[in-house]
Design a protein around this motif. Structure first.
Motif, PDB file in Angstrom:
ATOM      1  N   THR A   1       0.828  -1.007  -0.282  1.00 51.42           N
ATOM      2  CA  THR A   1      -0.124  -0.283   0.278  1.00 51.42           C
ATOM      3  C   THR A   1       0.923   0.789  -0.202  1.00 51.42           C
ATOM      4  O   THR A   1       1.924   1.156   0.575  1.00 51.42           O
ATOM      5  N   ILE A   2       0.676   2.207  -0.624  1.00 51.99           N
ATOM      6  CA  ILE A   2       1.161   3.689  -1.284  1.00 51.99           C
ATOM      7  C   ILE A   2       0.344   4.431  -0.542  1.00 51.99           C
ATOM      8  O   ILE A   2      -0.506   4.797  -0.817  1.00 51.99           O
ATOM      9  N   THR A   3       0.664   5.022  -0.025  1.00 53.31           N
ATOM     10  CA  THR A   3      -0.508   6.879   0.359  1.00 53.31           C
ATOM     11  C   THR A   3       0.292   7.724   0.273  1.00 53.31           C
ATOM     12  O   THR A   3       1.728   7.677  -0.412  1.00 53.31           O
ATOM     13  N   ALA A   4      -0.512   8.871   1.069  1.00 54.47           N
ATOM     14  CA  ALA A   4      -0.481  10.580   0.222  1.00 54.47           C
ATOM     15  C   ALA A   4       1.508  10.527   0.516  1.00 54.47           C
ATOM     16  O   ALA A   4       1.675  11.695  -0.277  1.00 54.47           O
ATOM     17  N   PRO A   5       2.115  10.494   2.088  1.00 54.79           N
ATOM     18  CA  PRO A   5       3.034  10.856   1.930  1.00 54.79           C
ATOM     19  C   PRO A   5       4.325  10.565   1.672  1.00 54.79           C
ATOM     20  O   PRO A   5       5.032  10.859   0.976  1.00 54.79           O
TER      21      PRO A   5
ATOM     22  N   SER B   1      -4.369   4.694   6.918  1.00 53.34           N
ATOM     23  CA  SER B   1      -5.162   3.608   5.836  1.00 53.34           C
ATOM     24  C   SER B   1      -4.147   4.869   4.429  1.00 53.34           C
ATOM     25  O   SER B   1      -5.186   4.504   2.815  1.00 53.34           O
ATOM     26  N   GLY B   2      -4.049   6.578   4.260  1.00 55.12           N
ATOM     27  CA  GLY B   2      -3.630   6.586   3.313  1.00 55.12           C
ATOM     28  C   GLY B   2      -5.319   7.841   2.827  1.00 55.12           C
ATOM     29  O   GLY B   2      -4.953   9.257   1.664  1.00 55.12           O
ATOM     30  N   SER B   3      -6.616   7.991   3.136  1.00 50.60           N
ATOM     31  CA  SER B   3      -7.414   9.129   3.431  1.00 50.60           C
ATOM     32  C   SER B   3      -7.397  10.517   3.756  1.00 50.60           C
ATOM     33  O   SER B   3      -8.823  10.718   3.300  1.00 50.60           O
TER      34      SER B   3
END
Length: 300
Positions: free
Chosen positions: A116-120, A239-241
């Motif tokens: 999983t890749i998230t915003a940062p 979760s990245g949201s």
């Protein structure tokens, strides 16, 4: 990030404007031929979703990317997505991008085959920010100014592009001073509201109440929100949201969003957060200055 993109199933979870579509558009040099499916309400039909993904895979693609897949969450198509995630090893590499956390059933079906890749992780680097200004505004930023843009915006592509588009209106010698002025204002209100409106109301309120904290760890958030509220907010970060960045191992709200949330609190007449005394006051743009005329935000 490149080694993680080699996983058979990649989840990209980040708010609007964080760079999901930008990353997808750049997958091909890394992952080979890529077919992109833009999910829409029609794909809430399980057969249509399955057909769209299978047709993309049948085209000889090594990677199939589905953008905005969150729009099928909670619909019958979610079960189709779960089955595909569980059998991703029999398909080309599958990349799923969403503004909202993916359903837990889909994540669990993928098990250890996914990443999983998230915003940062999607933020532009300093050199990329300078290059974007050169491309969009015709004038690259110096190291100091590009560093400040990165610090204030967390490198969010949509915010950096908005600054660069505004910079096209001024003389090249005035670009950096205009950028500094914009960074002290609520220049990205429209873009930020688009991201915030996707959040449940209680999460947005929790973010407003904690955005002034120097770091968003459980203890600090629990003092403001209680244990349950802190757990929900931090879960949304992980979760990245929710827009955030990680500085020296700690979650923080980027200054540009912190200022915007402060403006929202002021307009709503709500009390400021616990560290509001340390918040830098926003500077109002001068209406007579063409550099501060209203600008349509870039497409998210």
């Amino acid at each position: 990030m490149v080694p993680r993109l080699q996983a058979r199933l990649v989840f990209i979870v980040a708010p609007a404007g964080a760079g999901k579509s930008t990353l997808i558009s750049r997958l091909e040099p890394t992952l080979g031929r890529t077919s992109v499916v833009s999910a829409a309400t029609a794909h809430r039909d399980p057969d249509r979703l399955q057909s769209a993904i299978e047709d993309a895979a049948a085209d000889g693609a090594e990677t199939v990317a589905v953008d905005d897949i969150g729009c099928v969450a909670g619909t019958p198509a979610e079960r189709t997505l779960e089955r595909m995630a569980g059998s991703a090893w029999r398909m080309p590499r599958l990349v799923l991008a969403s503004r909202l956390p993916l359903p837990s059933s889909v994540v669990h079906a993928a098990a250890e085959r996914s990443t999983t890749i998230t915003a940062p992780e999607l933020g532009l680097r300093i050199d990329e920010i300078s290059s974007l200004f050169a491309e969009v505004a015709g004038s690259p930023l110096g190291l100091r100014c590009a560093s400040r843009v990165a610090q204030e915006t967390a490198g969010w592509p949509v915010l950096v592009e908005l600054l660069a588009r505004r910079a096209r209106r001024v003389d090249p010698d005035a670009v950096e001073s205009m950028v500094e002025s914009d960074l002290a204002s609520d220049f990205a209100a429209g873009c930020l509201e688009t991201a915030l409106e996707a959040l449940p109301r209680d999460l947005r309120r929790a973010l407003e109440r904690t955005s002034e904290l120097p770091r968003l760890d459980f203890a600090a958030c629990a003092r403001v929100l209680g244990a349950s509220g802190a757990g929900r907010l931090l879960g949304a970060f992980d979760s990245g949201s929710v827009m955030h960045e990680v500085v020296l191992g700690h979650r923080v709200v980027p200054p540009v969003l912190r200022r915007h949330l402060g403006e929202c609190r002021t307009l709503a007449g709500r009390p400021a957060g616990p560290s509001a005394a340390n918040r830098r006051p926003a500077m109002s743009p001068t209406p007579a200055d063409p550099a501060h005329a209203p600008e349509r935000p870039p497409a998210l």
